[in-house]
Enzyme design. Structure first.
Site, PDB file in Angstrom:
ATOM      1  N   HIS A  50       0.844  -1.191   0.000  1.00 35.41           N
ATOM      2  CA  HIS A  50       0.000   0.000   0.000  1.00 35.41           C
ATOM      3  C   HIS A  50       0.884   1.247   0.000  1.00 35.41           C
ATOM      4  O   HIS A  50       2.098   1.163   0.241  1.00 35.41           O
ATOM      5  CB  HIS A  50      -0.951   0.004   1.210  1.00 35.41           C
ATOM      6  CG  HIS A  50      -0.274   0.086   2.536  1.00 35.41           C
ATOM      7  ND1 HIS A  50      -0.130  -0.986   3.384  1.00 35.41           N
ATOM      8  CD2 HIS A  50       0.324   1.135   3.164  1.00 35.41           C
ATOM      9  CE1 HIS A  50       0.515  -0.609   4.463  1.00 35.41           C
ATOM     10  NE2 HIS A  50       0.812   0.667   4.368  1.00 35.41           N
TER      11      HIS A  50
HETATM   12  P1  TYD Z   1      -2.401  -3.969   7.517  1.00 32.22           P
HETATM   13  O1  TYD Z   1      -2.561  -2.565   7.028  1.00 32.22           O
HETATM   14  O2  TYD Z   1      -2.984  -5.058   6.727  1.00 32.22           O
HETATM   15  O3  TYD Z   1      -0.853  -4.252   7.731  1.00 32.22           O
HETATM   16  P2  TYD Z   1       0.292  -4.247   6.596  1.00 32.22           P
HETATM   17  O4  TYD Z   1      -0.010  -3.085   5.721  1.00 32.22           O
HETATM   18  O5  TYD Z   1       1.584  -4.103   7.347  1.00 32.22           O
HETATM   19  O6  TYD Z   1       0.229  -5.523   5.844  1.00 32.22           O
HETATM   20  O7  TYD Z   1      -2.963  -4.017   9.011  1.00 32.22           O
HETATM   21  C1  TYD Z   1      -3.478  -5.176   9.583  1.00 32.22           C
HETATM   22  C2  TYD Z   1      -4.705  -4.831  10.423  1.00 32.22           C
HETATM   23  O8  TYD Z   1      -4.360  -4.016  11.540  1.00 32.22           O
HETATM   24  C3  TYD Z   1      -5.753  -4.077   9.628  1.00 32.22           C
HETATM   25  O9  TYD Z   1      -7.032  -4.589  10.003  1.00 32.22           O
HETATM   26  C4  TYD Z   1      -5.629  -2.649  10.113  1.00 32.22           C
HETATM   27  C5  TYD Z   1      -5.129  -2.809  11.527  1.00 32.22           C
HETATM   28  N1  TYD Z   1      -4.256  -1.711  12.001  1.00 32.22           N
HETATM   29  C6  TYD Z   1      -4.666  -0.905  13.039  1.00 32.22           C
HETATM   30  O10 TYD Z   1      -5.772  -1.045  13.581  1.00 32.22           O
HETATM   31  N2  TYD Z   1      -3.824   0.074  13.483  1.00 32.22           N
HETATM   32  C7  TYD Z   1      -2.604   0.282  12.933  1.00 32.22           C
HETATM   33  O11 TYD Z   1      -1.851   1.184  13.378  1.00 32.22           O
HETATM   34  C8  TYD Z   1      -2.195  -0.553  11.819  1.00 32.22           C
HETATM   35  C9  TYD Z   1      -0.864  -0.354  11.157  1.00 32.22           C
HETATM   36  C10 TYD Z   1      -3.044  -1.541  11.391  1.00 32.22           C
END
Ligand code: TYD
Length: 136
Positions: A50
């Site tokens: 992303h």
């Molecule tokens: P995600 O964005 O999929 O992680 P990455 O981009 O590293 O693969 O995040 C996983 C889950 O955690 C998603 O449901 C969003 C949640 N999340 C939060 O609630 N707070 C945060 O600060 C982050 C980074 C993720």
């Protein structure tokens, strides 16, 4: 010019052990509103995929190692993160993919904003479209 902008931290350690400090608007070029940790990551899976509209981050691998690919829509570059005295500054409008986590990897992310799903660009083609229409 490299997509990787590094932030250096000083080792303040002594005979008692290591100490590393990071302060708002000094080593970290923004006010930290959120900290999150990626750990116990599956070494066979990649994450990230992303970019952000507004969020700025500094990534610090505080244990072990992993790799990160940054992509600005024109160039892609990959780097190993394995040094807790070095942060990687990841500004908005940079696509990131993180992978090859060692078992002991702890990736600390310092973020300029609270979590906001509407700030995410999770589709690479949409990222390219936004980048091509933006000067940011
Ligand atoms: P995600 O964005 O999929 O992680 P990455 O981009 O590293 O693969 O995040 C996983 C889950 O955690 C998603 O449901 C969003 C949640 N999340 C939060 O609630 N707070 C945060 O600060 C982050 C980074 C993720």
């Amino acid at each position: 010019m490299s997509l990787f902008e590094l932030v250096k931290f000083n080792s303040l350690g002594d005979v008692r052990g290591e100490l590393v400090s990071m302060e708002n608007n000094k080593e970290i070029p923004f006010e930290i509103k959120r900290v999150y940790l990626l750990m116990k990551s599956n070494p066979n899976l990649k994450r990230g995929f992303h970019a952000h509209l507004k969020l700025r981050q500094v990534l610090v691998c505080i244990s072990g190692s992993c790799k990160i690919t940054l992509d600005n829509g024109k160039n892609r570059e990959t780097r190993v993160l394995n040094n807790y005295l070095e942060g990687i500054k990841v500004d908005h409008f940079l696509w990131r993919e993180i992978f090859d986590f060692s078992n002991d990897c702890i990736l600390m992310v310092l973020a300029s904003e609270l979590y906001d799903e509407t700030d995410y660009i999770r589709d690479y083609n949409e990222f390219k479209r936004i980048i091509n229409g933006s000067n940011s």
